[in-house]
Design a protein around this motif. Structure first.
Motif, PDB file in Angstrom:
ATOM      1  N   THR A 243       0.846  -1.191   0.000  1.00  0.00           N
ATOM      2  CA  THR A 243       0.000   0.000   0.000  1.00  0.00           C
ATOM      3  C   THR A 243       0.882   1.242   0.000  1.00  0.00           C
ATOM      4  O   THR A 243       2.057   1.179   0.331  1.00  0.00           O
ATOM      5  CB  THR A 243      -0.894   0.070   1.249  1.00  0.00           C
ATOM      6  OG1 THR A 243      -0.040   0.092   2.392  1.00  0.00           O
ATOM      7  CG2 THR A 243      -1.839  -1.099   1.327  1.00  0.00           C
ATOM      8  N   ASP A 244       0.272   2.390  -0.326  1.00  0.00           N
ATOM      9  CA  ASP A 244       1.010   3.653  -0.316  1.00  0.00           C
ATOM     10  C   ASP A 244       0.837   4.361   1.024  1.00  0.00           C
ATOM     11  O   ASP A 244       0.330   3.772   1.984  1.00  0.00           O
ATOM     12  CB  ASP A 244       0.594   4.524  -1.498  1.00  0.00           C
ATOM     13  CG  ASP A 244      -0.797   5.092  -1.329  1.00  0.00           C
ATOM     14  OD1 ASP A 244      -1.452   4.795  -0.308  1.00  0.00           O
ATOM     15  OD2 ASP A 244      -1.241   5.837  -2.213  1.00  0.00           O
ATOM     16  N   SER A 245       1.219   5.640   1.069  1.00  0.00           N
ATOM     17  CA  SER A 245       1.232   6.381   2.335  1.00  0.00           C
ATOM     18  C   SER A 245      -0.153   6.537   2.948  1.00  0.00           C
ATOM     19  O   SER A 245      -0.274   6.810   4.129  1.00  0.00           O
ATOM     20  CB  SER A 245       1.832   7.761   2.093  1.00  0.00           C
ATOM     21  OG  SER A 245       1.103   8.414   1.081  1.00  0.00           O
ATOM     22  N   GLN A 246      -1.205   6.428   2.146  1.00  0.00           N
ATOM     23  CA  GLN A 246      -2.547   6.618   2.685  1.00  0.00           C
ATOM     24  C   GLN A 246      -3.273   5.292   2.860  1.00  0.00           C
ATOM     25  O   GLN A 246      -4.481   5.269   3.101  1.00  0.00           O
ATOM     26  CB  GLN A 246      -3.360   7.517   1.740  1.00  0.00           C
ATOM     27  CG  GLN A 246      -2.818   8.921   1.615  1.00  0.00           C
ATOM     28  CD  GLN A 246      -3.044   9.724   2.867  1.00  0.00           C
ATOM     29  OE1 GLN A 246      -4.028   9.538   3.571  1.00  0.00           O
ATOM     30  NE2 GLN A 246      -2.132  10.638   3.171  1.00  0.00           N
ATOM     31  N   GLY A 247      -2.576   4.171   2.700  1.00  0.00           N
ATOM     32  CA  GLY A 247      -3.217   2.873   2.856  1.00  0.00           C
ATOM     33  C   GLY A 247      -3.959   2.414   1.613  1.00  0.00           C
ATOM     34  O   GLY A 247      -4.811   1.536   1.683  1.00  0.00           O
ATOM     35  N   ARG A 248      -3.675   3.027   0.456  1.00  0.00           N
ATOM     36  CA  ARG A 248      -4.306   2.591  -0.790  1.00  0.00           C
ATOM     37  C   ARG A 248      -3.577   1.378  -1.334  1.00  0.00           C
ATOM     38  O   ARG A 248      -2.354   1.310  -1.286  1.00  0.00           O
ATOM     39  CB  ARG A 248      -4.228   3.701  -1.844  1.00  0.00           C
ATOM     40  CG  ARG A 248      -5.306   4.716  -1.735  1.00  0.00           C
ATOM     41  CD  ARG A 248      -5.206   5.681  -2.892  1.00  0.00           C
ATOM     42  NE  ARG A 248      -4.012   6.492  -2.766  1.00  0.00           N
ATOM     43  CZ  ARG A 248      -4.030   7.813  -2.611  1.00  0.00           C
ATOM     44  NH1 ARG A 248      -5.160   8.450  -2.579  1.00  0.00           N
ATOM     45  NH2 ARG A 248      -2.915   8.486  -2.508  1.00  0.00           N
ATOM     46  N   ASP A 249      -4.340   0.432  -1.883  1.00  0.00           N
ATOM     47  CA  ASP A 249      -3.771  -0.765  -2.474  1.00  0.00           C
ATOM     48  C   ASP A 249      -3.041  -0.387  -3.766  1.00  0.00           C
ATOM     49  O   ASP A 249      -3.639   0.155  -4.695  1.00  0.00           O
ATOM     50  CB  ASP A 249      -4.923  -1.727  -2.758  1.00  0.00           C
ATOM     51  CG  ASP A 249      -4.437  -2.976  -3.454  1.00  0.00           C
ATOM     52  OD1 ASP A 249      -3.285  -3.357  -3.215  1.00  0.00           O
ATOM     53  OD2 ASP A 249      -5.206  -3.548  -4.227  1.00  0.00           O
ATOM     54  N   VAL A 250      -1.747  -0.665  -3.828  1.00  0.00           N
ATOM     55  CA  VAL A 250      -0.951  -0.258  -4.989  1.00  0.00           C
ATOM     56  C   VAL A 250      -1.428  -0.976  -6.261  1.00  0.00           C
ATOM     57  O   VAL A 250      -1.519  -0.378  -7.333  1.00  0.00           O
ATOM     58  CB  VAL A 250       0.558  -0.522  -4.741  1.00  0.00           C
ATOM     59  CG1 VAL A 250       1.369  -0.316  -6.013  1.00  0.00           C
ATOM     60  CG2 VAL A 250       1.085   0.394  -3.648  1.00  0.00           C
ATOM     61  N   PHE A 251      -1.785  -2.257  -6.130  1.00  0.00           N
ATOM     62  CA  PHE A 251      -2.236  -3.014  -7.306  1.00  0.00           C
ATOM     63  C   PHE A 251      -3.494  -2.366  -7.917  1.00  0.00           C
ATOM     64  O   PHE A 251      -3.567  -2.111  -9.124  1.00  0.00           O
ATOM     65  CB  PHE A 251      -2.496  -4.465  -6.895  1.00  0.00           C
ATOM     66  CG  PHE A 251      -3.015  -5.328  -8.010  1.00  0.00           C
ATOM     67  CD1 PHE A 251      -2.251  -5.541  -9.154  1.00  0.00           C
ATOM     68  CD2 PHE A 251      -4.271  -5.920  -7.922  1.00  0.00           C
ATOM     69  CE1 PHE A 251      -2.724  -6.345 -10.185  1.00  0.00           C
ATOM     70  CE2 PHE A 251      -4.755  -6.713  -8.959  1.00  0.00           C
ATOM     71  CZ  PHE A 251      -3.978  -6.930 -10.088  1.00  0.00           C
TER      72      PHE A 251
END
Lengths: 317, 529
Positions: free
Chosen positions: A90-98
């Motif tokens: 995940t990125d800095s905001q908890g978003r799923d990178v995939f």
């Protein structure tokens, strides 16, 4: 595309399927493993992007669905606080990178295809006109093209972007960003089409079939669209394929520089820009995976374009 | 011909001289995310602007890295024994401005009068002064509206200009910053400070060099002879710049890179809690918001909505993920240095999304509403990341936030024009007293108070309490008033506090400088090991 009539007992126009199976293009395609791999990768990425809303495990840009505590989860491992696992982290905001990549590729491809279509329509139209009419029309269009060619595409796109930013009121800039991007990339890329089509048109217009059409007083626009255009499509297809790869890269570059699509609708370039802040601190997956996707996509489309150019060039056959 | 020759010879000599000093000279290359907004000393009450100005201009009194009030241009200051309404300042003698003028009491009077003009952003700090005059060349007296025992606290960023210079360059009027005006003093400066402004390119590069006639040549180390200040917006570029040795001092390393910088051999990171709290403000006074889908009423005007938003924000998650532990989650908008700070008030509101949704429903917004949040992206530590995180948290109770993050020069101009519905702000308390917070952020906005209260919140009881503070001489009674006032503001949820910042300064390992709690590096103190 050339079709070969084989035996006399076949119908005059063989079925489409037959024509594809018999084509030189398919023959050449099946004998080049690199091209097959490129084609398969391109199809996979395009399909994944188109179907993103159905196949992505998360909706990365719905703020209400995010949990900040999932931030910076490494790939393939569970988050230490929430226990959630994300395939590419995940990125800095908890978003799923995939999921972000799937949605990002969607934006990148949308902008790429639209920009190419726009550049193609503009370039082919002006090229046909210049080649067929000749004289001052030709000179005017080609001199404009020459001037534009002397600037790098990115500079032209940045300039158009700057002008549009000044024209569009600030409240609408985010919604308009994608259209401005398409316009900027399309306008910076039409010259290739115009020059190629112009030279083919100049060669075609003196051939007998065009002269015959003229003799029958067929109007100029009809001659251009029905008679000349079908005979100059081969090179256009090649330029468009390579142009797609360039448009995707140009879009990513602009978004990377922060002038492209807004961060709320990130393209691959935006994702790379957001992620690069975390390269030093060890969260490599935020920027590497979107970067790899962009690399694979641009490379595959480019290889397809190269192959198409060779396959359609009778001298190299 | 002779003249030309002489000019050439003197030119060569000057170059040789410059070269010989340059060899022993130490240049400090300093970077930060944002630039100073203006060199006009009274146009903006803004941290980084004051920080840069402190190198060039002097104030009568300044606070050093321990927070102690230290003698600047004044050598002594006190309230007159026979009249509690009059402050007297003894000025330092033999002080010269960069362009050669000598400092006299008249310049101080001029500077204070300038800072009291309507365009001045420093005005609320000194608006209790009703009269200021020069007693003699080196004595200034000020009469306040009632006794003001804490006046000296408010003067630490109030810079002194030369009247002669201001008149000659037509800058006796303060720049109208939010109106977009520029004057000569914006890009030029003539202070009495240790460094002279050499060149200034806004948002690109500011160069200063040691002023050889500085009054404090014997008092401060002054080991740096040249300062090159460069704003660098991208966090990773800033980190790379100090890692590669391209800069010597990074005032705000990105939180995610602090560990890596600490591990680097030739870099030290010094840290200290900062005198600054980060919070969100909501416009509660308007009849309807500019950017909301709700028309005809203002959701922020309902206290239950503000409470719901307060409950929805998970401050500990912000501290752990966005700030990487480099902050102290907050329940009040004043850090622990400040007189009036209470641990009980600063206790973080526990996150309770279910209760927050109930409150939204009670207020009649079960379907939520939309609003634009405006943030800086180059002012506070991780400002954009905080805003994104809060956007997600508020989304969970139905408040759909459209985030608009942009550079602070645009943000502050729009904020001061009163154009924002929902905004991020950070506030430090240089006076170390709660009255500063009340005066700027919480009192009803009038010409003389509430200069930065863009919430439209107005409470008579609060105003009455706060307005007694400047003249209340009984300290115990005064602290009681402060505590009462805080309780009103907390109960009304006027602001949504997020955290108090922690400062990390990264510098070349041979650079020695203590972290200043107001994030104001004073290069005159810097030494090399």
């Amino acid at each position: 595309m050339t079709t070969e009539q084989t035996a006399g007992d076949q119908p005059l126009r063989p079925s489409l399927w037959r024509r594809i199976l018999d084509s030189d293009l398919l023959y050449s395609f099946l004998r080049k493993p690199v091209v097959i791999v490129s084609f398969v990768l391109t199809v996979i990425i395009v399909l994944a992007a188109v179907l993103a809303p159905w196949i992505a495990p998360h909706t990365p840009f719905d703020p209400a669905s995010l949990n900040l505590m999932n931030g910076f989860t490494p790939p393939f491992s569970a988050n230490e606080f929430t226990g959630d696992t994300f395939i590419l982290g995940t990125d800095s905001q908890g978003r799923d990178v995939f999921s972000a990549i799937l949605y990002g590729a969607r934006i990148s491809l949308l902008v790429g295809f639209s920009a190419v279509a726009f550049a193609m329509i503009l370039g082919v139209g002006l090229g046909l006109l210049a080649g067929y009419k000749g004289g001052w029309v030709d000179s005017l269009i080609m001199r404009v093209a020459d001037v534009q060619l002397s600037f790098p595409a990115i500079l032209v796109a940045l300039m158009i972007f700057g002008v549009m930013r000044g024209v569009i009121p600030p409240q609408q800039q985010d919604q308009m960003a994608i259209y401005v991007l398409i316009l900027a990339i399309g306008l910076s890329d039409w010259v290739q089409y115009a020059r190629t089509v112009r030279s083919s048109t100049m060669a075609e217009k003196n051939k007998e079939y065009v002269q015959a059409a003229r003799l029958f007083s067929v109007p100029a626009h009809r001659i251009l669209l029905k008679h000349i255009l079908p005979n100059v499509t081969g090179p256009i297809l090649v330029i468009a394929t390579i142009g797609l790869a360039l448009a995707i890269i140009l879009e990513s570059t602009l978004s990377f520089l922060g002038v492209g699509v807004p961060a709320t609708q990130p393209s691959l370039g935006t994702l790379i820009r957001i992620g690069q802040d975390y390269l030093f601190s060890g969260e490599w997956w935020i920027t590497i995976f979107p970067g790899l996707t962009l690399l694979v996509l641009a490379l595959s489309v480019n290889l397809l374009g190269d192959w198409l150019r060779d396959a359609l060039n009778p001298k190299l056959r | 011909m002779t003249i030309t020759l002489r000019a050439v010879v003197s030119g060569v000599a000057a170059t040789a001289l410059a070269l010989s000093t340059a060899v022993s000279a130490e240049t400090l290359r300093w970077a930060n995310v944002g630039d100073s907004l203006t060199f006009d000393p009274h146009a903006q009450n803004h941290g980084q602007t004051h920080t840069i100005s402190h190198q060039v201009y002097d104030s009568l009194i300044y606070s050093d890295h321990t927070g102690a009030q230290t003698a600047g241009l004044a050598t002594d200051w006190y309230i007159l024994d026979d009249d509690p309404e009059v402050w007297e300042f003894q000025l330092r003698e033999g002080v010269t401005f960069h362009e050669g003028q000598s400092l006299t009491a008249d310049d101080v009077v001029f500077s204070f009068e300038r800072a009291l003009q309507p365009n001045s952003d420093m005005r609320p700090l000194i608006n209790t002064i009703v009269e200021i005059w020069a007693e003699d060349d080196y004595t200034v007296r000020m009469r306040t509206d009632g006794p003001n025992p804490l006046l000296a606290n408010n003067l630490t960023n109030l810079f002194i200009m030369s009247r002669e210079w201001a008149e000659a360059n037509n800058v006796t009027e303060v720049q109208d910053y939010s109106g977009g005006e520029e004057n000569y003093a914006v890009r030029n400066a003539n202070g009495t400070g240790p460094y002279r402004l050499v060149s200034r390119e806004a948002d690109v590069r500011t160069e200063m060099e040691l002023f050889e006639d500085f009054w404090g040549m014997d008092q401060y180390p002054l080991e740096v002879s040249r300062i090159v200040f460069t704003p660098i917006q991208s966090g990773s570029t800033r980190a790379a710049a100090i890692l590669s040795g391209e800069i010597d001092f990074l005032q705000d390393p990105p939180v995610q890179d602090v560990n890596r910088l600490q591990a680097a051999n030739d870099i030290v990171v010094r840290n200290a809690p900062q005198n600054r709290s980060i919070f969100f403000g909501m416009d509660q006074g308007r009849s309807e918001l500019r950017t909301s889908n709700i028309q005809g009423e203002n959701p922020f005007a309902d206290r239950r909505v503000r409470q719901a938003m307060d409950l929805a924000i998970d401050r500990n998650a912000i501290q752990r993920i966005v700030m990487r532990g480099q902050s102290a989650p907050a329940g009040m908008i004043a850090p622990s240095f400040v007189n009036g700070y209470e641990e009980e008030l600063d206790r973080v509101t526990g996150t309770n999304t279910a209760r927050a949704r109930e409150l939204m429903a009670e207020a009649g917004y079960e379907d939520g509403f939309s609003v634009t949040m405006t943030c800086t992206n180059d002012r506070y530590i991780e400002d954009e990341g905080i805003c994104q995180a809060v956007t997600g948290m508020l989304g969970q109770i139905g408040v759909q936030v459209n985030l608009n993050a942009r550079p602070n020069s645009i943000h502050f101009a729009e904020l001061q024009n009163g154009e924002l519905d929902f905004y991020l702000l950070g506030w430090g308390v240089p006076t170390l007293d709660s009255h500063y917070v009340f005066d700027f952020l919480l009192e009803t906005k009038t010409d003389n108070s509430g200069a930065w209260n863009f919430t439209g919140w107005s409470n008579e009881e609060f105003d009455a309490l706060s307005r007694q503070l400047p003249t209340e001489t009984d300290l115990e009674r005064r602290n009681e008033l402060i505590a009462q006032a805080w309780r009103i503001a907390q109960e009304e949820v006027v602001y949504l506090p997020i955290h108090h910042q922690v400062l990390n300064w990264a510098m070349r390992s041979d650079v020695v400088m203590d972290v200043h709690p107001e994030d104001q590096p004073m290069i005159k103190y810097l030494t090399f090991e």
